[in-house]
Structure formats: C-alpha cells, structure tokens
Design an enzyme around this catalytic site. Structure first.
Site, PDB file in Angstrom:
ATOM      1  N   TYR A 273      -5.624  11.417   3.891  1.00 22.19           N
ATOM      2  CA  TYR A 273      -4.215  11.621   3.552  1.00 22.19           C
ATOM      3  C   TYR A 273      -4.105  12.387   2.214  1.00 22.19           C
ATOM      4  O   TYR A 273      -5.088  12.898   1.710  1.00 22.19           O
ATOM      5  CB  TYR A 273      -3.462  10.286   3.582  1.00 22.19           C
ATOM      6  CG  TYR A 273      -3.520   9.666   4.970  1.00 22.19           C
ATOM      7  CD1 TYR A 273      -2.898  10.303   6.049  1.00 22.19           C
ATOM      8  CD2 TYR A 273      -4.242   8.509   5.229  1.00 22.19           C
ATOM      9  CE1 TYR A 273      -2.984   9.797   7.340  1.00 22.19           C
ATOM     10  CE2 TYR A 273      -4.329   7.984   6.517  1.00 22.19           C
ATOM     11  CZ  TYR A 273      -3.704   8.636   7.573  1.00 22.19           C
ATOM     12  OH  TYR A 273      -3.798   8.131   8.848  1.00 22.19           O
TER      13      TYR A 273
ATOM     14  N   ARG B  85      -7.825   2.609  -2.990  1.00 22.78           N
ATOM     15  CA  ARG B  85      -8.707   2.638  -1.817  1.00 22.78           C
ATOM     16  C   ARG B  85      -9.191   4.057  -1.554  1.00 22.78           C
ATOM     17  O   ARG B  85      -8.389   4.998  -1.500  1.00 22.78           O
ATOM     18  CB  ARG B  85      -7.949   2.146  -0.586  1.00 22.78           C
ATOM     19  CG  ARG B  85      -8.828   2.056   0.640  1.00 22.78           C
ATOM     20  CD  ARG B  85      -8.038   1.606   1.853  1.00 22.78           C
ATOM     21  NE  ARG B  85      -8.839   0.736   2.703  1.00 22.78           N
ATOM     22  CZ  ARG B  85      -8.749   0.698   4.032  1.00 22.78           C
ATOM     23  NH1 ARG B  85      -7.881   1.444   4.679  1.00 22.78           N
ATOM     24  NH2 ARG B  85      -9.512  -0.107   4.725  1.00 22.78           N
TER      25      ARG B  85
ATOM     26  N   GLN C 281       0.845  -1.190   0.000  1.00 21.33           N
ATOM     27  CA  GLN C 281       0.000   0.000   0.000  1.00 21.33           C
ATOM     28  C   GLN C 281       0.886   1.247   0.000  1.00 21.33           C
ATOM     29  O   GLN C 281       1.665   1.471   0.924  1.00 21.33           O
ATOM     30  CB  GLN C 281      -0.957   0.042   1.194  1.00 21.33           C
ATOM     31  CG  GLN C 281      -2.095   1.026   0.904  1.00 21.33           C
ATOM     32  CD  GLN C 281      -2.829   1.520   2.125  1.00 21.33           C
ATOM     33  OE1 GLN C 281      -2.201   1.835   3.135  1.00 21.33           O
ATOM     34  NE2 GLN C 281      -4.147   1.615   2.038  1.00 21.33           N
TER      35      GLN C 281
HETATM   36  C1  8OZ Z   1      -4.473   4.308  12.150  1.00 20.61           C
HETATM   37  C2  8OZ Z   1      -3.341   4.906  12.683  1.00 20.61           C
HETATM   38  C3  8OZ Z   1      -2.413   5.432  11.837  1.00 20.61           C
HETATM   39  C4  8OZ Z   1      -2.586   5.399  10.473  1.00 20.61           C
HETATM   40  C5  8OZ Z   1      -5.257   4.924   7.872  1.00 20.61           C
HETATM   41  C6  8OZ Z   1      -2.900   4.539   7.654  1.00 20.61           C
HETATM   42  O1  8OZ Z   1      -6.183   5.284   8.572  1.00 20.61           O
HETATM   43  C7  8OZ Z   1      -3.915   4.757   8.469  1.00 20.61           C
HETATM   44  C8  8OZ Z   1      -3.724   4.816   9.934  1.00 20.61           C
HETATM   45  C9  8OZ Z   1      -4.656   4.256  10.797  1.00 20.61           C
HETATM   46  O2  8OZ Z   1      -5.395   4.698   6.672  1.00 20.61           O
END
Ligand code: 8OZ
Length: 361
Positions: A180, A227, A99
């Site tokens: 993100y 995703r 990923q």
């Molecule tokens: C929980 C803690 C830190 C990162 C996501 C990569 O929510 C994460 C993540 C989840 O996609």
C-alpha cells in the site's frame, strides 16, 4: 507451568494481559458511508480477550480506499461508529488500536472521489486485483503525487490519529505493509521519484518519517505501532535491496520510540522468510516486537519462550475463534475459518463462529 504466551506484557501505561494479538483483518462489512455499525461492534467485542486488537485497515481519507465496504476514520459519522466499537471492547476488558491505511495505487477509479485515478509515488500500475461492487477487477492506473499533496496526506494521517483518539482507541498502528501507499514509497520498484521523496533510501523513508512525526504529535509514541512486510511481494511490490531499505525504515521507526514493531515475517499469508533475515531486521528496533505470519499455538509458545518475539499476531484463527485466547490456553480444538465469507457479507462467517461451550448459530 503456563507458557509465557499467556502472561502479561506492559508497554508504557498499557498492560496487555497476554501476548496474543488479533491481527488487522480486512472484512468489508462497513455500512454505507464506510461507517462501522452494530455488526462490527459485536464482532470486535466478541474478540476482546485478545491481549490487543488491531482493527482492520481503516482509510484515512476517501482517496485512501481500495476495496468495497472498508471502514473509514475521516469523518464524524465514522468516529461515532468506531466509538461504539471501542466502548464495547473496553466494556469487555479489552484494548484496541486503529490501523491507519492509505492504499495508494491499489484502488479502482470506481472507489475514488469523482471517479479519479488512484494516487501513488510514481505513475506505475500494479499487476494486482481489488474487489468492487461488481466483483474482482484489475486495479486502475495511478497518477504520481505532487509534493503539496504528499504534505496533505501527512496531514490526513494526523487528522485520522486525532479521530482515532476521539473514537476512544488506545493507540494506532500505521499500515506500512503489503504494497500500500507507504510501502510504495519505501521501495525502489514503485518509487521512481527524482525529488526528496525518491531515489536514496533516506529519501524513500522520508514520507514514513513525516507520518510517524504526525502520529506521535497526537498519541504518545508508545501508543503508536508500525507494520512492515519486508519479504512480501503482495500488491506487485518489489525492492532491489529489501534488507537495506527496511533496515533503514525500521531504524527510523525506532528513533521515534514507538510502542511496537509489527513484521509480516515472509510472504503475506505465505512462506516464512529465513529466520536470520527476520532477526537482523528486528534488531534495528529497540522496543516490543510483534511477529506475524502463520503462527500456531506451538510456534507462538516457542517464539515467546525463546525471545524471538514479544507478541504474536493471529489472523485467520481469530476470524474463526472469538475466544482464541481461552482455546489456546486450554489447548482446545479450534473452529476452521471459512474463506468464502472472509470478505463482505453479513453475520455469517463473521459473528456466528461459536465460542467454547456454545452452539453454532
Ligand atoms: C486482504 C484483502 C484486502 C485487503 C492487507 C489490508 O493485505 C489488507 C487486505 C488484505 O494488508
């Protein structure tokens, strides 16, 4: 008769022996330098009976990091570490995608190269936390990316896909969810740009399209998944019209002929969105559909039988049950996950959950 959940699914040249996918799970256990090591090899190898493993989010560049001890995939040491993971999974008959992750504004200056500000489409700070060496802290204020930097990040994704290929991954999943970087570009709450990367939906999905073009120049399109989390507010994210925004983003992904669409079908780790909204978005993608969010044995069997999903991802159940596929197939009891050891630490709560017929370590 055995449920279809336990039957194979073929995506191009890749056959998954069952429809149970290990969801991408951040565990914060990389070694110094954000390098995967022996402990991570053991963890993934233990879970090789999944139809497909999707790795935890792995940053495509130092700038893409937002939490302590998450693995990277931008240098040769990291590639060598991941190669041991993929070799071990393959030796146990499994399949694994990497990923690819860039956190954008969900980061902290202490995690960024030279202690600089994190980057984002626009300079808007998230009301969100991350964890760093000293514990939970507010994320830092980001600065807005320049156009040349956006092009450089697309190239960072392309190189990360090359690295994933050299590390022996069977494919890659683009992390375009959970608030993100790519999600920050898609949504009008975080993207206030006035250039060709902001404003209209067409402009907001441009970055996504450029990255998908880069990834599919490295892997066959069927070895690339994507995703999204259209219904989630995780990461202090918002959009004035998510159905329109994500309808366009998903249609864009469909144009590339990707291997699968992976949707978080509600709040991340929370309530599910109305089934009609999920179905509406899914219909924009012509290909394999991977459903995620709070599924259990019964709801997964039902979703696959009814055609509501082709694959189902499990997160927390895979943390606690290395042999989840066998347990679901036999309708055996599941180990309970222990949230205190989800993020960071060593073998405890990571590789010591027992398989059926073995004793706890
Ligand atoms: C929980 C803690 C830190 C990162 C996501 C990569 O929510 C994460 C993540 C989840 O996609």
């Amino acid at each position: 008769m055995s449920a279809k959940l336990f039957s194979p699914l073929t995506i191009g040249t890749l056959t998954l022996p069952n429809r149970i996918v290990m969801a991408p799970l951040t565990r914060n256990r990389a070694a110094d330098g954000d390098v995967p090591h022996a402990l991570n090899v053991e963890y993934y190898a233990q879970r090789a009976s999944a139809g497909l493993i999707i790795s935890e989010g792995t940053q495509i560049s130092p700038e893409g990091k937002g939490y302590i001890a998450t693995p990277g995939i931008y240098n040769q040491e990291q590639v060598a570490g991941w190669r041991k993971v993929t070799d071990a999974v393959h030796a146990k008959g499994g399949r694994i995608f990497a990923q690819l992750w860039h956190v954008g504004r969900i980061s902290h200056t202490s995690l960024q190269p030279d202690g600089k500000a994190p980057v984002a489409p626009s300079a808007i700070k998230a009301n969100a936390k991350t964890f760093i060496a000293s514990g939970f802290v507010d994320v830092s204020a980001p600065r807005a990316l320049e156009i040349a930097e956006i092009k450089r990040i697309v190239e960072d994704y392309r190189k990360a896909a090359e690295n994933a290929k050299n590390a022996g991954f069977d494919g890659v999943e683009l992390h375009s969810a959970n608030g993100y970087l790519i999600d920050q570009f898609l949504r009008d709450g975080t993207n206030k740009r006035t250039d060709e990367y902001g404003g209209s939906v067409e402009n907001r999905i441009r970055f996504l399209g450029e990255i998908l073009a880069a990834l599919t120049s490295v892997f066959p399109a069927l070895r690339v998944g994507v995703r999204f989390s259209p219904f989630s507010g995780f990461g202090d994210i918002s959009d004035s019209d998510p159905i329109t925004t994500f309808g366009a983003a998903i249609a864009k992904a469909s144009e590339f002929g990707l291997g699968y669409l992976h949707l978080v079908e509600g709040q991340t780790g929370g309530p599910r969105a109305p089934a009609a909204d999920v179905a509406r978005l899914r219909s924009r993608f012509k290909g394999v559909y991977l459903a995620n969010n709070g599924y259990d044995r019964g709801s997964a069997i039902e979703a696959i039988e009814s055609g509501a999903a082709d694959l189902v991802a499990f997160g927390r159940p895979f943390i606690a049950n290395p042999d989840l596929v066998e347990r679901l197939e036999r309708d055996a009891p599941l180990n309970e996950p222990k949230p205190a050891t989800f993020y960071g630490g060593g073998a405890e709560g990571y590789t010591d959950y027992p398989a059926l017929g073995t004793k706890a370590a």
